[in-house]
Design a protein around this motif. Sequence first.
Motif, PDB file in Angstrom:
ATOM      1  N   HIS A 119      15.904   3.079   3.848  1.00  0.00           N
ATOM      2  CA  HIS A 119      15.125   3.111   5.037  1.00  0.00           C
ATOM      3  C   HIS A 119      14.676   1.777   5.324  1.00  0.00           C
ATOM      4  CE1 HIS A 119      12.743   4.084   1.395  1.00  0.00           C
ATOM      5  NE2 HIS A 119      11.767   3.205   1.982  1.00  0.00           N
ATOM      6  N   LEU A 120      13.813   1.391   6.336  1.00  0.00           N
ATOM      7  CA  LEU A 120      12.952   0.270   6.772  1.00  0.00           C
ATOM      8  C   LEU A 120      11.493   0.652   6.345  1.00  0.00           C
ATOM      9  CD1 LEU A 120      14.429  -0.769  10.051  1.00  0.00           C
ATOM     10  CD2 LEU A 120      14.982  -1.679   7.759  1.00  0.00           C
ATOM     11  N   VAL A 121      11.136  -0.463   5.868  1.00  0.00           N
ATOM     12  CA  VAL A 121       9.527  -0.372   5.822  1.00  0.00           C
ATOM     13  C   VAL A 121       8.674  -1.440   6.569  1.00  0.00           C
ATOM     14  CG1 VAL A 121       7.515  -0.897   3.936  1.00  0.00           C
ATOM     15  CG2 VAL A 121       9.652   0.443   3.140  1.00  0.00           C
ATOM     16  N   SER A 122       7.875  -0.971   7.325  1.00  0.00           N
ATOM     17  CA  SER A 122       7.017  -1.859   8.256  1.00  0.00           C
ATOM     18  C   SER A 122       5.575  -1.988   7.513  1.00  0.00           C
ATOM     19  CB  SER A 122       6.706  -1.206   9.680  1.00  0.00           C
ATOM     20  OG  SER A 122       6.031  -1.929  10.268  1.00  0.00           O
ATOM     21  N   LEU A 123       5.296  -3.285   7.103  1.00  0.00           N
ATOM     22  CA  LEU A 123       4.125  -3.613   6.539  1.00  0.00           C
ATOM     23  C   LEU A 123       3.024  -4.194   7.506  1.00  0.00           C
ATOM     24  CD1 LEU A 123       2.019  -3.814   4.149  1.00  0.00           C
ATOM     25  CD2 LEU A 123       3.525  -6.210   3.475  1.00  0.00           C
ATOM     26  N   PHE A 124       1.783  -4.092   7.721  1.00  0.00           N
ATOM     27  CA  PHE A 124       0.975  -4.589   8.690  1.00  0.00           C
ATOM     28  C   PHE A 124      -0.464  -4.904   7.620  1.00  0.00           C
ATOM     29  CE2 PHE A 124       3.000  -1.764  11.498  1.00  0.00           C
ATOM     30  CZ  PHE A 124       3.133  -2.685  12.743  1.00  0.00           C
ATOM     31  N   THR A 125      -0.802  -6.135   8.005  1.00  0.00           N
ATOM     32  CA  THR A 125      -1.920  -6.591   7.004  1.00  0.00           C
ATOM     33  C   THR A 125      -2.879  -7.581   8.338  1.00  0.00           C
ATOM     34  OG1 THR A 125      -0.685  -8.714   6.681  1.00  0.00           O
ATOM     35  CG2 THR A 125      -0.662  -6.918   4.891  1.00  0.00           C
ATOM     36  N   GLY A 126      -3.908  -7.533   7.646  1.00  0.00           N
ATOM     37  CA  GLY A 126      -5.118  -7.930   8.582  1.00  0.00           C
ATOM     38  C   GLY A 126      -6.378  -7.878   7.935  1.00  0.00           C
TER      39      GLY A 126
ATOM     40  N   PHE B 189       4.613   1.727   6.403  1.00  0.00           N
ATOM     41  CA  PHE B 189       5.251   2.961   7.168  1.00  0.00           C
ATOM     42  C   PHE B 189       6.670   2.880   7.055  1.00  0.00           C
ATOM     43  CE2 PHE B 189       1.476   1.798   9.610  1.00  0.00           C
ATOM     44  CZ  PHE B 189       0.695   3.081   9.813  1.00  0.00           C
ATOM     45  N   MET B 190       7.184   4.010   6.520  1.00  0.00           N
ATOM     46  CA  MET B 190       8.643   4.166   6.352  1.00  0.00           C
ATOM     47  C   MET B 190       9.105   4.488   7.832  1.00  0.00           C
ATOM     48  SD  MET B 190      10.804   6.884   4.253  1.00  0.00           S
ATOM     49  CE  MET B 190      10.180   6.522   2.891  1.00  0.00           C
ATOM     50  N   LEU B 191      10.194   3.761   8.099  1.00  0.00           N
ATOM     51  CA  LEU B 191      11.010   3.984   9.558  1.00  0.00           C
ATOM     52  C   LEU B 191      12.343   4.377   9.285  1.00  0.00           C
ATOM     53  CD1 LEU B 191       9.811   0.635  11.120  1.00  0.00           C
ATOM     54  CD2 LEU B 191       8.649   2.588  11.073  1.00  0.00           C
ATOM     55  N   PRO B 192      12.944   4.819  10.256  1.00  0.00           N
ATOM     56  CA  PRO B 192      14.374   5.320  10.102  1.00  0.00           C
ATOM     57  C   PRO B 192      15.316   4.323   9.643  1.00  0.00           C
ATOM     58  CG  PRO B 192      13.565   6.290  11.867  1.00  0.00           C
ATOM     59  CD  PRO B 192      12.340   5.341  11.545  1.00  0.00           C
ATOM     60  N   HIS B 193      16.394   4.441   8.926  1.00  0.00           N
ATOM     61  CA  HIS B 193      17.304   3.338   8.375  1.00  0.00           C
ATOM     62  C   HIS B 193      17.882   2.703   9.590  1.00  0.00           C
ATOM     63  CE1 HIS B 193      20.848   1.276   6.327  1.00  0.00           C
ATOM     64  NE2 HIS B 193      19.611   0.847   5.808  1.00  0.00           N
ATOM     65  N   ARG B 194      17.962   1.514   9.606  1.00  0.00           N
ATOM     66  CA  ARG B 194      18.855   0.880  10.536  1.00  0.00           C
ATOM     67  C   ARG B 194      19.099  -0.618   9.689  1.00  0.00           C
ATOM     68  NH1 ARG B 194      14.429   2.451  14.056  1.00  0.00           N
ATOM     69  NH2 ARG B 194      14.965   4.072  15.458  1.00  0.00           N
ATOM     70  N   LYS B 195      20.295  -0.918   9.859  1.00  0.00           N
ATOM     71  CA  LYS B 195      20.746  -1.978   8.990  1.00  0.00           C
ATOM     72  C   LYS B 195      20.132  -3.294   9.890  1.00  0.00           C
ATOM     73  CE  LYS B 195      23.012  -4.528   5.834  1.00  0.00           C
ATOM     74  NZ  LYS B 195      22.577  -4.293   4.627  1.00  0.00           N
ATOM     75  N   LEU B 196      19.382  -4.052   9.280  1.00  0.00           N
ATOM     76  CA  LEU B 196      18.926  -5.391   9.794  1.00  0.00           C
ATOM     77  C   LEU B 196      19.837  -6.311  10.058  1.00  0.00           C
ATOM     78  CD1 LEU B 196      15.373  -5.680   8.265  1.00  0.00           C
ATOM     79  CD2 LEU B 196      15.592  -4.718  10.261  1.00  0.00           C
TER      80      LEU B 196
ATOM     81  N   PRO C 288       0.768  -1.126  -0.016  1.00  0.00           N
ATOM     82  CA  PRO C 288      -0.012  -0.115   0.101  1.00  0.00           C
ATOM     83  C   PRO C 288       0.821   1.232  -0.083  1.00  0.00           C
ATOM     84  CG  PRO C 288       0.084  -1.029   2.083  1.00  0.00           C
ATOM     85  CD  PRO C 288       0.750  -2.042   1.241  1.00  0.00           C
ATOM     86  N   PRO C 289       0.343   2.311  -0.332  1.00  0.00           N
ATOM     87  CA  PRO C 289       1.199   3.480  -0.043  1.00  0.00           C
ATOM     88  C   PRO C 289       1.684   3.690   1.289  1.00  0.00           C
ATOM     89  CG  PRO C 289      -1.153   4.192  -0.882  1.00  0.00           C
ATOM     90  CD  PRO C 289      -1.132   2.650  -0.608  1.00  0.00           C
ATOM     91  N   ILE C 290       3.288   4.004   1.312  1.00  0.00           N
ATOM     92  CA  ILE C 290       4.024   4.236   2.203  1.00  0.00           C
ATOM     93  C   ILE C 290       3.757   5.433   2.935  1.00  0.00           C
ATOM     94  CG2 ILE C 290       6.526   3.975   3.070  1.00  0.00           C
ATOM     95  CD1 ILE C 290       6.878   2.126   0.819  1.00  0.00           C
ATOM     96  N   GLU C 291       3.529   5.397   4.272  1.00  0.00           N
ATOM     97  CA  GLU C 291       3.300   6.522   4.896  1.00  0.00           C
ATOM     98  C   GLU C 291       4.769   6.888   6.018  1.00  0.00           C
ATOM     99  OE1 GLU C 291      -0.396   6.506   7.485  1.00  0.00           O
ATOM    100  OE2 GLU C 291      -1.030   4.849   6.321  1.00  0.00           O
ATOM    101  N   LYS C 292       4.838   8.416   5.952  1.00  0.00           N
ATOM    102  CA  LYS C 292       6.027   8.587   6.443  1.00  0.00           C
ATOM    103  C   LYS C 292       5.683   9.163   8.003  1.00  0.00           C
ATOM    104  CE  LYS C 292       8.557   9.745   2.287  1.00  0.00           C
ATOM    105  NZ  LYS C 292       9.192  10.680   1.255  1.00  0.00           N
ATOM    106  N   ALA C 293       5.541   8.464   9.030  1.00  0.00           N
ATOM    107  CA  ALA C 293       5.019   9.134  10.355  1.00  0.00           C
ATOM    108  C   ALA C 293       5.662   8.510  11.618  1.00  0.00           C
ATOM    109  CB  ALA C 293       3.529   8.634  10.136  1.00  0.00           C
ATOM    110  N   HIS C 294       6.458   7.718  11.534  1.00  0.00           N
ATOM    111  CA  HIS C 294       6.808   6.917  12.930  1.00  0.00           C
ATOM    112  C   HIS C 294       8.309   6.645  12.837  1.00  0.00           C
ATOM    113  CE1 HIS C 294       2.581   6.736  13.795  1.00  0.00           C
ATOM    114  NE2 HIS C 294       2.421   5.889  12.765  1.00  0.00           N
ATOM    115  N   GLY C 295       8.780   6.736  14.133  1.00  0.00           N
ATOM    116  CA  GLY C 295      10.131   6.308  14.294  1.00  0.00           C
ATOM    117  C   GLY C 295      10.523   4.964  15.060  1.00  0.00           C
TER     118      GLY C 295
END
Length: 385
Positions: free
Chosen positions: A269-276, A289-296, A229-236
């Motif tokens: 960056h990181l992308v967090s995907l929630f589905t339900g 959601f786009m999250l701050p970049h951290r190497k996984l 879905p569209p990626i939102e830029k809202a969270h840390g």
Amino acid sequence: MQVGFDCEEAVWLRSALLEIAATLYSDRRPVMVRQWIDPVRLHDPEPVGHRFLFLVAVGGDDRPASPDIDDVVDAFRAAGWEAHEPRYGREPGTGWAEARREDFKTSIDAGAGPGVLTFTGWTPVVFTTGRQLRQPQHTLSTVYGVLCRECHGWGACLDCDGTGRGTEPGSYGRCWCHGGQGGPGACIECGLSGQITESSPWHLLKSYGFADADAPDADADGPDAFRMPPIEKAHGSNIDALTDVAHRTCACGEFRSRWSNQLREADDHLVSLFTGRCRGCAKQRAYAFMLPHRKLPPPPPPPSPPPCPRCAQVPVPLVRGLHFPGSATMRALELGLVEASDRGCEVRPDDPNWRCPACGHAWQDADERRRARILRSILADLPAS
């Protein structure tokens, strides 16, 4: 009769979930993401009772190593709960399990990537009418699909209160539910389950909204995956994103949904995907959601196989209960990375789970979790098609 979160059942469960979650990290406090109430009713709109629910999250997206679903199950058992062995999803690291203590239950979910672990716990229904009622099969938050409209989750015929006895003239002492699925006293629509799920008859799936054309399209990763879905830029953080999603409502107005989470690396960056699936209208929901970049961090290496007790060589895991094996399993069989059990589809508790290619010896190793982790690692390294 208390119906708020200060009732004894709610207070105990909330404290128990937070204490268990706190044992998983020594330096990170669990988060109470949301707490809510499921009303329970019979024929009348006025509730006859309430169930209290809590969504707790622990973890994050910046850990070099995170507890996995097996560690969570062990934590619940150490706290005196009965917990089933976890089941694992297609994505590496994903899994779910259930725990129970008396009439309190908890659903445990682990997402893909080193993200959050969530516990959704619920109390037994606290009745407010003074009537002695049995516990319903489901309330709105505990179904795997949507709540049955005919019985409101009880799983019983409400006309005869599950007795199967009719009182109307000409009924000959039999309620009309005698002719429905599940037998006398069962709900005519859902049988005894109290819910409509993807395994229900097609006409029910259509009427309950499972065939909704507006649901997100499945992509090439499998039926449980969704187009982004569209990626939102809202969270840390991933927990911040989960807290946002848990308080959003579907177009039908319902917020209840069992969320699955996947944490992925993108370009910078990181992308967090929630589905339900919405518990009110059965529509598939998805947010990213786009999250701050951290190497996984890379996934932890699988444990080493147990040496063959006869010749000390490296064995291969036996795959038991094969019926419709996936393409990755078939490829692993062809390459000799796994072997099929001699019993085929029959599964017995004492079946061997390892075989040595060098000497042919087959035996059962008591550490079934080790075998399962090694098997998942083998299949994850093979193409799914």
